[in-house]
Enzyme design. Structure first.
Site, PDB file in Angstrom:
ATOM      1  N   HIS A  41      -5.770  -5.508   0.482  1.00  0.00           N
ATOM      2  CA  HIS A  41      -5.464  -4.615  -0.401  1.00  0.00           C
ATOM      3  C   HIS A  41      -4.359  -4.142  -0.519  1.00  0.00           C
ATOM      4  O   HIS A  41      -3.822  -4.075  -1.644  1.00  0.00           O
ATOM      5  CB  HIS A  41      -6.185  -3.586   0.430  1.00  0.00           C
ATOM      6  CG  HIS A  41      -5.698  -2.304  -0.139  1.00  0.00           C
ATOM      7  ND1 HIS A  41      -6.983  -1.432  -0.662  1.00  0.00           N
ATOM      8  CD2 HIS A  41      -5.005  -0.824   0.577  1.00  0.00           C
ATOM      9  CE1 HIS A  41      -6.633  -0.169  -0.961  1.00  0.00           C
ATOM     10  NE2 HIS A  41      -5.027  -0.001  -0.311  1.00  0.00           N
ATOM     11  N   HIS A  76      -6.581  -0.999  -8.323  1.00  0.00           N
ATOM     12  CA  HIS A  76      -6.717  -2.146  -7.315  1.00  0.00           C
ATOM     13  C   HIS A  76      -8.163  -2.564  -7.548  1.00  0.00           C
ATOM     14  O   HIS A  76      -8.905  -3.339  -6.919  1.00  0.00           O
ATOM     15  CB  HIS A  76      -5.872  -1.087  -5.450  1.00  0.00           C
ATOM     16  CG  HIS A  76      -7.338  -1.745  -4.273  1.00  0.00           C
ATOM     17  ND1 HIS A  76      -8.048  -1.185  -3.960  1.00  0.00           N
ATOM     18  CD2 HIS A  76      -6.797  -3.248  -3.742  1.00  0.00           C
ATOM     19  CE1 HIS A  76      -8.703  -1.983  -3.137  1.00  0.00           C
ATOM     20  NE2 HIS A  76      -8.040  -3.137  -2.428  1.00  0.00           N
ATOM     21  N   ASP A 115       0.574  -0.801   0.060  1.00  0.00           N
ATOM     22  CA  ASP A 115       0.367  -0.372   0.099  1.00  0.00           C
ATOM     23  C   ASP A 115       0.634   1.497   0.035  1.00  0.00           C
ATOM     24  O   ASP A 115       0.535   1.970  -1.115  1.00  0.00           O
ATOM     25  CB  ASP A 115      -0.588   0.067   1.118  1.00  0.00           C
ATOM     26  CG  ASP A 115      -1.567   1.054   1.481  1.00  0.00           C
ATOM     27  OD1 ASP A 115      -2.758   1.152   0.522  1.00  0.00           O
ATOM     28  OD2 ASP A 115      -2.560   1.115   2.106  1.00  0.00           O
ATOM     29  N   HIS A 150      -4.253   2.802  -6.729  1.00  0.00           N
ATOM     30  CA  HIS A 150      -5.912   2.298  -6.517  1.00  0.00           C
ATOM     31  C   HIS A 150      -6.220   2.485  -7.051  1.00  0.00           C
ATOM     32  O   HIS A 150      -7.101   1.480  -7.135  1.00  0.00           O
ATOM     33  CB  HIS A 150      -5.743   3.568  -5.309  1.00  0.00           C
ATOM     34  CG  HIS A 150      -4.560   3.300  -4.202  1.00  0.00           C
ATOM     35  ND1 HIS A 150      -3.540   3.915  -3.803  1.00  0.00           N
ATOM     36  CD2 HIS A 150      -5.142   2.720  -2.498  1.00  0.00           C
ATOM     37  CE1 HIS A 150      -3.301   3.338  -2.317  1.00  0.00           C
ATOM     38  NE2 HIS A 150      -3.847   2.785  -2.564  1.00  0.00           N
TER      39      HIS A 150
END
Length: 363
Positions: free
Chosen positions: A271, A257, A171, A254
């Site tokens: 995540h 993702h 992340d 992101h």
């Protein structure tokens, strides 16, 4: 447009700091609601209760249902109203953290965050990522303010599964590259302004810390011990990445993702693991220098982050499924459009397949 940086009111980090929680939160009130997992309650309740007894603070514990969704948020709101609490505490993973922050937003109550893992940068942010009841990305909920207190006990982090720390590094890996892209495009960040030099500097420091300390921190957690490297990585995963993404901006990594959340094959992935692959795909979109791509590939490989679709759980590449991911990643509401050039689903589709090929060849 103004340049804006936001952060939690107080960030505390150290080995064994949970024993001092009452000293920090007593200014917020005397009656708390604590959202926690069943395992967390068994391990940490006695420590919290002992600390709170010294300050005459009472706490109502409520077990998380696991998903950060509006169903869960509304359930906790009712618990708050029934118990008339002064402030909220979230002890646990990113789902618990984001749920309790959302409850604080809707009830206008102070929020204390105590992450038991360093798997995401959510503890410090004024943002909750909401999913559907089935675990598909729903929306970003932008909050009125950051948590009042973030308390990170690195002794607890050291005992958590190493995969969670590594996911946090995944992340955090995106932070610098996304902030860099947002600075170039002058995109509006989660702080409702443009990127500050402070946020950009913290984002770069986050990346540099991952590269120099990440592998050593992984080894420490494999042994269940707290070292200086682990302290630095916990701060990078939590504080540096938190401020870096929120005030520096998020972009394609992101968004990609979020696209992968539409595939059931990826639901078992954390995540940060999906964000790490999204970072590689963003670098492909940018046509970044090969030296930079290889640095990211090397880092992901030594700490154990996925660099191929197979490692994400996609054993058979189906063009329609990858295009579904690409279309979700480039939806009008998502952050792929913060890149400093136009992004289409076809661009993301190509970037995902190329990133996968880079990962396969590097391995």
């Amino acid at each position: 447009m103004a340049k804006i940086v936001i952060a939690p009111s107080k960030y505390i980090q150290g080995n064994g700091e949970l024993t001092n929680i009452a000293n920090y939160v007593s200014v917020l009130g005397k009656k708390a609601l604590c959202l926690i997992s069943e395992s967390g309650l068994k391990i940490l309740k006695d420590t919290v209760d002992t600390s709170f007894a010294n300050e005459n603070i009472t706490v109502k514990y409520d077990l998380s249902n696991g998903e950060c969704c509006m169903t869960e948020v509304n359930r906790i709101i009712k618990v708050c109203e029934k118990n008339q609490v002064n402030f909220l505490i979230g002890i646990g993973d990113g789902k618990i953290v984001d749920t309790i922050k959302a409850v604080g937003y809707y009830k206008d109550l102070p929020v204390v965050i105590l992450p038991t893992i360093a798997a995401t940068d959510s503890p410090c942010s004024a943002l909750s990522v909401l999913y559907t009841d089935d675990g598909v990305f729903d929306k970003y909920l932008f909050l009125k303010k950051n948590p009042n207190i973030v308390l990170v006990d690195t002794g607890i982090i050291a005992k958590a599964p190493v995969r969670l720390l590594v996911s946090g590094m995944g992340d955090a890996l995106a932070t610098y590259f996304e902030a860099r892209a947002c600075e170039k495009s002058n995109a509006i960040t989660c702080a409702s302004g443009t990127t500050t030099i402070a946020a950009s500097a913290l984002a770069k420091l986050c990346f540099d810390t991952l590269i120099t300390e990440g592998y050593k921190a992984k080894l420490a957690v494999e042994e269940g011990v707290c070292t200086k490297s682990l302290e630095k990585i916990v701060e990078a995963n939590t504080l540096l990445s938190g401020i870096g993404f929120e005030s520096g901006g998020i972009a394609a990594a992101h968004a990609i993702h979020n696209g992968f959340t539409v595939l059931p094959a990826c639901h078992h992935m954390y995540h940060g693991e999906k964000v790490a692959f999204g970072t590689l795909a963003q670098l492909v979109l940018e046509n970044a220098p090969m030296e930079e791509i290889e640095e990211v590939l090397y880092f992901c490989t030594i700490v154990g982050l996925p660099t191929t679709l197979k490692q994400l759980g996609i054993n058979e590449i189906k063009p329609k499924e990858i295009m579904k991911v690409a279309k979700a990643a480039t939806s009008k509401e998502d952050t792929a459009h913060n890149m400093p050039f136009e992004i289409t689903p076809e661009d993301v589709y190509a970037a995902i397949l190329t990133a996968n090929k880079l990962g396969e060849e590097y391995m």
